[in-house]
Design a protein around this motif. Structure first.
Motif, PDB file in Angstrom:
ATOM      1  N   UNK A  29       0.815  -1.209   0.000  1.00  0.00           N
ATOM      2  CA  UNK A  29       0.000   0.000   0.000  1.00  0.00           C
ATOM      3  C   UNK A  29       0.850   1.261   0.000  1.00  0.00           C
ATOM      4  N   UNK A  30       0.302   2.319  -0.592  1.00  0.00           N
ATOM      5  CA  UNK A  30       0.896   3.652  -0.517  1.00  0.00           C
ATOM      6  C   UNK A  30      -0.176   4.604   0.015  1.00  0.00           C
ATOM      7  N   UNK A  31      -0.448   4.575   1.307  1.00  0.00           N
ATOM      8  CA  UNK A  31      -1.526   5.408   1.860  1.00  0.00           C
ATOM      9  C   UNK A  31      -1.214   6.891   1.855  1.00  0.00           C
ATOM     10  N   UNK A  32       0.083   7.250   1.794  1.00  0.00           N
ATOM     11  CA  UNK A  32       0.501   8.650   1.822  1.00  0.00           C
ATOM     12  C   UNK A  32       1.163   8.993   0.486  1.00  0.00           C
ATOM     13  N   UNK A  33       0.508   9.827  -0.309  1.00  0.00           N
ATOM     14  CA  UNK A  33       1.033  10.170  -1.632  1.00  0.00           C
ATOM     15  C   UNK A  33       2.304  11.005  -1.556  1.00  0.00           C
ATOM     16  N   UNK A  34       2.587  11.603  -0.391  1.00  0.00           N
ATOM     17  CA  UNK A  34       3.799  12.420  -0.244  1.00  0.00           C
ATOM     18  C   UNK A  34       4.985  11.593   0.232  1.00  0.00           C
ATOM     19  N   UNK A  35       4.748  10.305   0.499  1.00  0.00           N
ATOM     20  CA  UNK A  35       5.800   9.418   0.985  1.00  0.00           C
ATOM     21  C   UNK A  35       5.821   8.182   0.086  1.00  0.00           C
ATOM     22  N   UNK A  36       6.882   8.021  -0.693  1.00  0.00           N
ATOM     23  CA  UNK A  36       6.935   6.924  -1.665  1.00  0.00           C
ATOM     24  C   UNK A  36       7.171   5.572  -0.997  1.00  0.00           C
ATOM     25  N   UNK A  37       7.490   5.579   0.292  1.00  0.00           N
ATOM     26  CA  UNK A  37       7.718   4.316   0.991  1.00  0.00           C
ATOM     27  C   UNK A  37       6.416   3.531   1.088  1.00  0.00           C
ATOM     28  N   UNK A  38       6.437   2.310   0.585  1.00  0.00           N
ATOM     29  CA  UNK A  38       5.238   1.477   0.589  1.00  0.00           C
ATOM     30  C   UNK A  38       5.111   0.717   1.906  1.00  0.00           C
ATOM     31  N   UNK A  39       3.878   0.470   2.297  1.00  0.00           N
ATOM     32  CA  UNK A  39       3.585  -0.315   3.484  1.00  0.00           C
ATOM     33  C   UNK A  39       3.182  -1.719   3.056  1.00  0.00           C
ATOM     34  N   UNK A  40       3.656  -2.714   3.761  1.00  0.00           N
ATOM     35  CA  UNK A  40       3.354  -4.097   3.425  1.00  0.00           C
ATOM     36  C   UNK A  40       2.849  -4.832   4.650  1.00  0.00           C
ATOM     37  N   UNK A  41       1.767  -5.581   4.470  1.00  0.00           N
ATOM     38  CA  UNK A  41       1.238  -6.417   5.539  1.00  0.00           C
ATOM     39  C   UNK A  41       0.417  -7.541   4.924  1.00  0.00           C
ATOM     40  N   UNK A  42       0.043  -8.497   5.759  1.00  0.00           N
ATOM     41  CA  UNK A  42      -0.757  -9.620   5.278  1.00  0.00           C
ATOM     42  C   UNK A  42      -2.230  -9.400   5.577  1.00  0.00           C
ATOM     43  N   UNK A 262      -4.812  14.118  13.866  1.00  0.00           N
ATOM     44  CA  UNK A 262      -4.621  14.984  12.703  1.00  0.00           C
ATOM     45  C   UNK A 262      -3.436  14.507  11.865  1.00  0.00           C
ATOM     46  N   UNK A 263      -2.356  14.084  12.542  1.00  0.00           N
ATOM     47  CA  UNK A 263      -1.180  13.589  11.821  1.00  0.00           C
ATOM     48  C   UNK A 263      -1.505  12.283  11.092  1.00  0.00           C
ATOM     49  N   UNK A 264      -2.293  11.428  11.742  1.00  0.00           N
ATOM     50  CA  UNK A 264      -2.661  10.160  11.119  1.00  0.00           C
ATOM     51  C   UNK A 264      -3.539  10.383   9.895  1.00  0.00           C
ATOM     52  N   UNK A 265      -4.498  11.281  10.007  1.00  0.00           N
ATOM     53  CA  UNK A 265      -5.385  11.588   8.878  1.00  0.00           C
ATOM     54  C   UNK A 265      -4.577  12.164   7.719  1.00  0.00           C
ATOM     55  N   UNK A 266      -3.632  13.056   8.029  1.00  0.00           N
ATOM     56  CA  UNK A 266      -2.804  13.673   6.987  1.00  0.00           C
ATOM     57  C   UNK A 266      -1.963  12.641   6.255  1.00  0.00           C
ATOM     58  N   UNK A 267      -1.534  11.586   6.968  1.00  0.00           N
ATOM     59  CA  UNK A 267      -0.680  10.563   6.370  1.00  0.00           C
ATOM     60  C   UNK A 267      -1.469   9.542   5.553  1.00  0.00           C
ATOM     61  N   UNK A 268      -2.809   9.678   5.548  1.00  0.00           N
ATOM     62  CA  UNK A 268      -3.656   8.752   4.769  1.00  0.00           C
ATOM     63  C   UNK A 268      -4.440   9.543   3.720  1.00  0.00           C
ATOM     64  N   UNK A 269      -3.699  10.268   2.895  1.00  0.00           N
ATOM     65  CA  UNK A 269      -4.319  11.132   1.901  1.00  0.00           C
ATOM     66  C   UNK A 269      -4.533  10.455   0.563  1.00  0.00           C
ATOM     67  N   UNK A 270      -4.174   9.166   0.471  1.00  0.00           N
ATOM     68  CA  UNK A 270      -4.272   8.431  -0.789  1.00  0.00           C
ATOM     69  C   UNK A 270      -5.065   7.135  -0.565  1.00  0.00           C
ATOM     70  N   UNK A 271      -6.374   7.248  -0.326  1.00  0.00           N
ATOM     71  CA  UNK A 271      -7.176   6.061  -0.006  1.00  0.00           C
ATOM     72  C   UNK A 271      -7.318   5.137  -1.201  1.00  0.00           C
ATOM     73  N   UNK A 272      -7.663   3.895  -0.931  1.00  0.00           N
ATOM     74  CA  UNK A 272      -7.807   2.900  -1.989  1.00  0.00           C
ATOM     75  C   UNK A 272      -8.940   3.280  -2.949  1.00  0.00           C
TER      76      UNK A 272
END
Length: 275
Positions: A29-42, A262-272
């Motif tokens: 996943x890439x939940x944050x469009x400003x951060x290219x680091x992808x998140x991975x989980x099962x 607020x920080x968490x919401x800001x980091x999830x600006x690229x929803x599925x």
């Protein structure tokens, strides 16, 4: 394109286990469009062939940890935080009519909406072997994104990860055109029963439009949203809640909580789903 070796505990051809089957997907996943680091989980897709439940592996681990903490009366916040997921929802599907119920938390409370998503699949001639399965490519538009899926008729199940379904076989891999989200089948195994993630408190059913509206309100002004929920007696939040059954936090703790939200919401600006 990167494909994965699929570990299967089934002999071929595929036969649905009487008790149930768990398909284990790797979600990237890439939940944050400003951060290219992808998140991975099962994530798990549990099914008996008639219904299915899709949820994050960490949801099961958190449920287990919560039960253990209730028994021992020893709450460990760090352990709970380590099991946070970017897939904070549960999707229950009725495979007979391809309808689903989406459940998630907004603020302090649990909400759900019913949906029968329309997937106008275009089956393409391209085929490729992914792990042990021969797959065929398909394309659709959903939630403001173009999606590509690879399905196998070797598993005659019209289902897949997230909300995806409706192809003549299980979806082994699906990803959006931009590469922000992908789900890759990693393993299949038999299970005694379909897992039901715990709902802490009442689940409030809403039309999808109202759910989206409420989610936007919370994202726009989480402090006011939480305050309104607290005033109505909803949930068990940081400033009290649960109808006043628990003591509230002091103003400094509330302020810190609001900043985290607020920080968490800001980091999830690229929803599925973009729309």
């Amino acid at each position: 394109m990167k494909f994965f070796k699929i570990l299967s505990l089934f002999a071929m051809p595929f036969v649905m286990a009487q008790q149930g089957t768990r398909f284990v997907y790797q979600a990237t996943l890439t939940p944050d469009s400003t951060n290219v680091e992808k998140k991975t989980e099962l994530a798990y897709l549990d099914t008996d062939g008639k219904k299915s439940v899709f949820y994050a592996e960490n949801a099961m681990k958190r449920d287990s940890l919560m039960e253990r903490m209730r028994t021992t009366q020893n709450f460990n916040r760090e352990q709970m935080q380590s099991l946070r997921s970017n897939l904070q929802f549960t999707i229950e599907k009725d495979l007979t009519n391809q309808s689903l119920i989406y459940k998630s938390r907004i603020g302090r409370d649990n909400y759900s909406y019913s949906e029968t998503p329309t997937f106008d699949w275009k089956i393409l001639p391209e085929t490729v072997k992914i792990g042990d399965y021969q797959t065929q490519k398909a394309e659709t538009k959903f939630g403001g994104r173009t999606w590509y899926a690879w399905f196998t008729q070797e598993i005659p199940l019209q289902d897949g990860p997230y909300k995806f379904s409706g192809l003549p076989g299980l979806i082994v891999k699906v990803q959006d055109e931009r590469g922000d989200y992908s789900f890759d089948l990693m393993q299949t195994k038999k299970i005694a029963e379909i897992y039901q993630p715990l709902n802490r408190g009442q689940v409030i059913a809403l039309p999808k439009s109202k759910y989206v509206e409420m989610e936007k309100k919370m994202q726009k002004d989480p402090a006011s949203f939480f305050s309104a929920q607290r005033s109505s007696g909803g949930g068990r939040g940081p400033a009290g809640g649960g109808g006043g059954n628990r003591p509230g936090m002091d103003p400094k703790q509330i302020q810190e909580f609001q900043k985290r939200m607020e920080a968490e919401i800001k980091s999830k600006n690229n929803p599925i789903e973009l729309k």
